[in-house]
Scaffold this active site. Structure first.
Site, PDB file in Angstrom:
ATOM      1  N   LYS A  45       0.841  -1.205   0.000  1.00 31.45           N
ATOM      2  CA  LYS A  45       0.000   0.000   0.000  1.00 31.45           C
ATOM      3  C   LYS A  45       0.876   1.254   0.000  1.00 31.45           C
ATOM      4  O   LYS A  45       2.071   1.191   0.327  1.00 31.45           O
ATOM      5  CB  LYS A  45      -0.896  -0.006   1.235  1.00 31.45           C
ATOM      6  CG  LYS A  45      -0.146   0.051   2.569  1.00 31.45           C
ATOM      7  CD  LYS A  45      -1.099  -0.106   3.756  1.00 31.45           C
ATOM      8  CE  LYS A  45      -0.330  -0.067   5.075  1.00 31.45           C
ATOM      9  NZ  LYS A  45      -1.207  -0.326   6.229  1.00 31.45           N
ATOM     10  N   TYR A 260      14.970  30.972   7.263  1.00 32.08           N
ATOM     11  CA  TYR A 260      13.728  31.667   7.605  1.00 32.08           C
ATOM     12  C   TYR A 260      13.656  31.935   9.103  1.00 32.08           C
ATOM     13  O   TYR A 260      14.004  31.069   9.917  1.00 32.08           O
ATOM     14  CB  TYR A 260      12.527  30.814   7.213  1.00 32.08           C
ATOM     15  CG  TYR A 260      12.186  30.867   5.740  1.00 32.08           C
ATOM     16  CD1 TYR A 260      11.823  32.056   5.127  1.00 32.08           C
ATOM     17  CD2 TYR A 260      12.213  29.711   4.973  1.00 32.08           C
ATOM     18  CE1 TYR A 260      11.495  32.097   3.780  1.00 32.08           C
ATOM     19  CE2 TYR A 260      11.886  29.733   3.627  1.00 32.08           C
ATOM     20  CZ  TYR A 260      11.525  30.944   3.034  1.00 32.08           C
ATOM     21  OH  TYR A 260      11.196  30.971   1.705  1.00 32.08           O
TER      22      TYR A 260
HETATM   23  C1  LIG Z   1      -0.515  -1.388   6.942  1.00 37.60           C
HETATM   24  C2  LIG Z   1      -1.148  -2.681   7.306  1.00 37.60           C
HETATM   25  C3  LIG Z   1      -0.364  -3.842   7.402  1.00 37.60           C
HETATM   26  C4  LIG Z   1       1.149  -3.818   7.350  1.00 37.60           C
HETATM   27  O1  LIG Z   1       1.634  -3.328   8.604  1.00 37.60           O
HETATM   28  P1  LIG Z   1       3.203  -3.239   8.903  1.00 37.60           P
HETATM   29  O2  LIG Z   1       3.270  -2.809  10.332  1.00 37.60           O
HETATM   30  O3  LIG Z   1       3.741  -2.193   7.988  1.00 37.60           O
HETATM   31  O4  LIG Z   1       3.788  -4.568   8.665  1.00 37.60           O
HETATM   32  C5  LIG Z   1      -1.021  -5.049   7.589  1.00 37.60           C
HETATM   33  N1  LIG Z   1      -2.362  -5.101   7.712  1.00 37.60           N
HETATM   34  C6  LIG Z   1      -3.144  -3.997   7.667  1.00 37.60           C
HETATM   35  C7  LIG Z   1      -4.614  -4.137   7.833  1.00 37.60           C
HETATM   36  C8  LIG Z   1      -2.570  -2.749   7.472  1.00 37.60           C
HETATM   37  O5  LIG Z   1      -3.341  -1.658   7.436  1.00 37.60           O
END
Ligand SMILES: *Cc1c(COP(=O)(O)O)cnc(C)c1O
Length: 366
Positions: A45, A260
């Protein structure tokens, strides 16, 4: 990790982001071996946590991964043509209104409510899906009452076509808390209500809680990308190397201000380098004045003044004059400073540092 510079386009870029594809694959293989006979998915993702889902998905497939989790349907649609038909893509956002027709072809919705189960069952009767149950996080998934309602309607349950039941742990990165054990018990209860489905509970940190948490499929994301997810984690290789260019070198007298708001004022003659990364590149304003150092070899070069949108300054007085030249590359993330260390210094987590990495860096996949 060393960065190869004889890459066309690299010379013109303010920064070079090198992603070690072999390390991502090795991290997946190490996790897959740890949890066998359970299978390991890959969570890709948010463009594989900012590192690039398209260039990473196929090497993960070639290493044996067949299950890929994304958040948005658009992410699944982008990856579908890049993966052979026996790879499955799971959309964590669930079945948003008006999207049901877009599913199929190995892109499965995660059904997050009883209403979504009904919509899916009505439109796609028996086609494969995933059911998510809430076991304590109160984020997404059917609560206990909805699970009971689904269980009491076997026709509807069958028509969801559910292949997998999943949930997500809220506190797996803090093994001393009792929460994970409570969520594990709630997950067993959900599986007893909705039997006959493969199970998936653990993300990266959950994997290191041990085999009770592995069920049939684990869903690591951050561990693939070299992030520290748990005090129990082991065998995870770093993946990211970020170098940015020196845009300009200057020497300022005592009492001269930098950046800045003139938030830094030199107390002595100081040599500065202006570096080609700012908050538009994910090098946050929060790194101003200390947290976001750069490295030249083993020498730490502290940041001074505020981070701008496109640049920030480091004090290079620790290096002999003439050591640096315009166009040289300094390390921001690499062997001297991991994404997790950058994050800790700024009061956040490595996940947020990686997913913020900007689009202007020249990317090298090795
Ligand atoms: C993001 C996510 C993962 C992966 O989590 P990590 O801590 O990055 O391994 C797995 N399951 C769900 C439902 C998530 O939202």
């Amino acid at each position: 990790m060393s960065v190869s510079l004889d890459v066309s386009g690299a010379a013109a870029a303010g920064g070079i982001l090198a992603i070690d594809v072999g390390a991502v694959v090795a991290n997946w293989q190490s996790l897959a071996a740890r949890i066998a006979p359970a299978r390991s998915a890959a969570v890709v993702k948010a463009d594989a946590y900012g590192l690039g889902a398209a260039p990473l998905a196929r090497p993960l497939y070639d290493a044996g991964c067949r299950d890929f989790f994304v958040v948005a349907l658009s992410e699944a649609e982008a990856l579908r043509p890049l993966l052979p038909s026996d790879a499955t893509l799971y959309v964590l956002n669930g079945l948003l209104p008006g999207t049901v027709a877009a599913y199929g072809d190995g892109v499965l919705p995660v059904l997050n409510s009883l209403a979504q189960c009904r919509t899916w069952a009505g439109a796609k009767r028996g086609q494969p899906s995933v059911i998510q149950v809430d076991t304590g996080m109160s984020r997404l998934g059917l609560d206990a009452a909805e699970q009971q309602a689904l269980a009491s309607d076997p026709g509807l349950f069958a028509a969801t076509g559910a292949r997998l039941i999943m949930s997500h742990l809220a506190c797996a990165d803090e093994p001393v808390k009792p929460a994970s054990g409570e969520q594990l018990a709630a997950f067993h209860a959900a599986r007893a209500r909705l039997p006959g489905l493969a199970g998936s509970l653990a993300a990266s940190s959950g994997i290191f809680l041990g085999p009770d948490y592995h069920f049939d499929l684990c869903r690591p994301g951050a561990s693939l990308y070299g992030i520290e997810t748990s005090p129990l984690a082991e065998g995870i290789r770093p993946v990211v190397d970020l170098r940015v260019r020196v845009l300009q070198l200057r020497e300022i007298e005592a009492s001269t201000s930098v950046g800045y708001g003139y938030s830094f004022r030199a107390s002595r003659t100081t040599r500065l380098a202006t570096l080609a990364a700012g908050y538009a590149d994910g090098w946050w304003r929060r790194f101003s004045g200390g947290a976001g150092a750069a490295y030249f070899g083993d020498t730490r070069l502290p940041s001074v003044g505020r981070v701008s949108m496109d640049s920030f300054s480091v004090d290079v007085s620790a290096l002999p004059a003439g050591t640096l030249a315009e166009g040289d590359l300094l390390e921001l993330i690499g062997p001297h400073q991991s994404a997790d260390e950058v994050a800790r210094a700024a009061g956040t987590i490595g996940y947020e540092v990686l997913t913020s990495l900007g689009r202007r860096y020249y990317r090298v996949y090795r």
